[in-house]
Design an enzyme around this catalytic site. Structure first.
Site, PDB file in Angstrom:
ATOM      1  N   SER A 111       0.835  -1.210   0.000  1.00  0.00           N
ATOM      2  CA  SER A 111       0.000   0.000   0.000  1.00  0.00           C
ATOM      3  C   SER A 111       0.863   1.249   0.000  1.00  0.00           C
ATOM      4  CB  SER A 111      -0.891  -0.004   1.243  1.00  0.00           C
ATOM      5  OG  SER A 111      -1.465   1.272   1.447  1.00  0.00           O
ATOM      6  N   TYR A 138      -0.722   0.014  10.238  1.00  0.00           N
ATOM      7  CA  TYR A 138      -1.100  -0.631   8.966  1.00  0.00           C
ATOM      8  C   TYR A 138      -0.020  -0.392   7.903  1.00  0.00           C
ATOM      9  CZ  TYR A 138      -3.425  -0.846   4.406  1.00  0.00           C
ATOM     10  OH  TYR A 138      -3.728  -1.088   3.092  1.00  0.00           O
TER      11      TYR A 138
HETATM   12  C1  15L Z   1      -5.240   1.640   1.483  1.00  0.00           C
HETATM   13  O1  15L Z   1      -4.202   1.041   1.702  1.00  0.00           O
HETATM   14  C2  15L Z   1      -6.560   1.120   1.934  1.00  0.00           C
HETATM   15  O2  15L Z   1      -6.602  -0.283   1.972  1.00  0.00           O
HETATM   16  C3  15L Z   1      -7.696   1.652   1.093  1.00  0.00           C
HETATM   17  O3  15L Z   1      -8.904   1.357   1.733  1.00  0.00           O
HETATM   18  C4  15L Z   1      -7.566   3.152   0.836  1.00  0.00           C
HETATM   19  O4  15L Z   1      -7.706   3.851   2.047  1.00  0.00           O
HETATM   20  C5  15L Z   1      -6.222   3.442   0.213  1.00  0.00           C
HETATM   21  O5  15L Z   1      -5.168   2.902   0.961  1.00  0.00           O
HETATM   22  C6  15L Z   1      -5.948   4.920  -0.031  1.00  0.00           C
HETATM   23  O6  15L Z   1      -4.894   5.428   0.351  1.00  0.00           O
HETATM   24  O7  15L Z   1      -6.813   5.561  -0.651  1.00  0.00           O
END
Ligand code: 15L
Length: 269
Positions: A111, A138
């Site tokens: 992410s 996270y």
């Molecule tokens: C992420 O990692 C999340 O899983 C997703 O739900 C969004 O919040 C995304 O990032 C984001 O940054 O838009």
């Protein structure tokens, strides 16, 4: 080169799994769906119900797979123990199972929040090689995931692609996502490039569409054959009323946007 025969999707019932499932169906390919939720197998699909926190269930689901797309996990901020158990131990279980099963390629759903405190001052376009700067527990777990991917590549020769996903939803839903959106079609293009047998080695790439307002690099993705085609700009008129977003606003200046201000360890959803 041919696409892999059996593709295991962990977290198949989640947001990305649901979006990718129809996109990844191919003649000659079996999609094996792994999730805690019970799913119904469609044509060309197999279902394995279980959790990534259950190493035996992960090993059984991985047996016979050619490639794994690891989407399972907590997808926003959560308590430390849950993040460790699901996102970190779960990823380790998947990588161990992949090595034991002789899987060629593992795609890890990382992410943007692994580098959430990086800003436009660190480069525009921002390289995927930028140093880690997680914005939450996270984001830290996604940093750990990328590190584990590198470790298992070096130790065992597994091909690992960590896809540092922006915002993967059917359509962008706020001004930030005009830059960070990953369309479902482009998400599938990224997975296909990653699991193609010609992709070997270890890669960290941005999972983002060809958005006009994008400020994250597509160069590392192009190196594995990922060429996005969608642009969030077609949704701009629906999302903007008033002055254009200010790139100096922290929500637009920092990779992780509002996650950088979210209370640590407090579940988001
Ligand atoms: C992420 O990692 C999340 O899983 C997703 O739900 C969004 O919040 C995304 O990032 C984001 O940054 O838009």
């Amino acid at each position: 080169m041919s696409a892999p025969g059996t593709l295991l999707l962990t977290g198949a019932a989640g947001n990305m799994g649901t979006l990718l499932r129809p996109q990844l169906a191919r003649d000659g390919r079996t999609l094996r769906l792994f999730d805690t939720a019970e799913l119904q197998a469609g044509p060309g699909e197999q279902v394995r119900t279980g959790s990534v926190t259950d190493r035996d269930a992960v090993a059984a689901a991985t047996d016979g797979a050619d490639a794994v797309v690891h989407l399972a996990g907590i997808s926003g901020e959560a308590g430390w123990d849950d993040i460790l158990a699901v996102n970190v131990e779960g990823t380790r279980a998947v990588l161990d199972a992949a090595v034991a099963a002789g899987v060629r390629t593992v795609v890890l759903a990382s992410s943007n929040h692994a580098v959430g405190f990086r800003t436009r001052d660190d480069g525009v376009p921002l390289a995927a090689t930028v140093g880690h700067a997680p914005d939450t527990y996270y984001g830290w777990s996604k940093h750990a995931m990328e590190g584990l991917g590198r470790l298992y590549h070096e130790r065992f020769g597994l091909t690992v692609v960590s896809a540092r996903i922006g915002s993967c939803f059917p359509r962008p839903s706020n001004a930030r996502m005009l830059a960070t959106w990953l369309s479902p079609d482009d998400a599938a293009r990224l997975v296909e490039a990653a699991v193609d047998p010609s992709t070997r080695g270890h890669h960290v790439v941005w999972g983002v569409s060809a958005n006009t307002r994008r400020w994250w690099s597509l160069e590392e993705g192009a190196a594995i054959g990922y060429h996005p085609r969608d642009d969030a700009e077609v949704h701009a008129a629906d999302l903007l009323d008033g002055p254009p977003p200010d790139p100096a606003d922290p929500v637009h200046h920092r990779v992780g946007g509002a996650f950088c201000d979210a209370p640590l360890g407090v579940p988001m959803r």
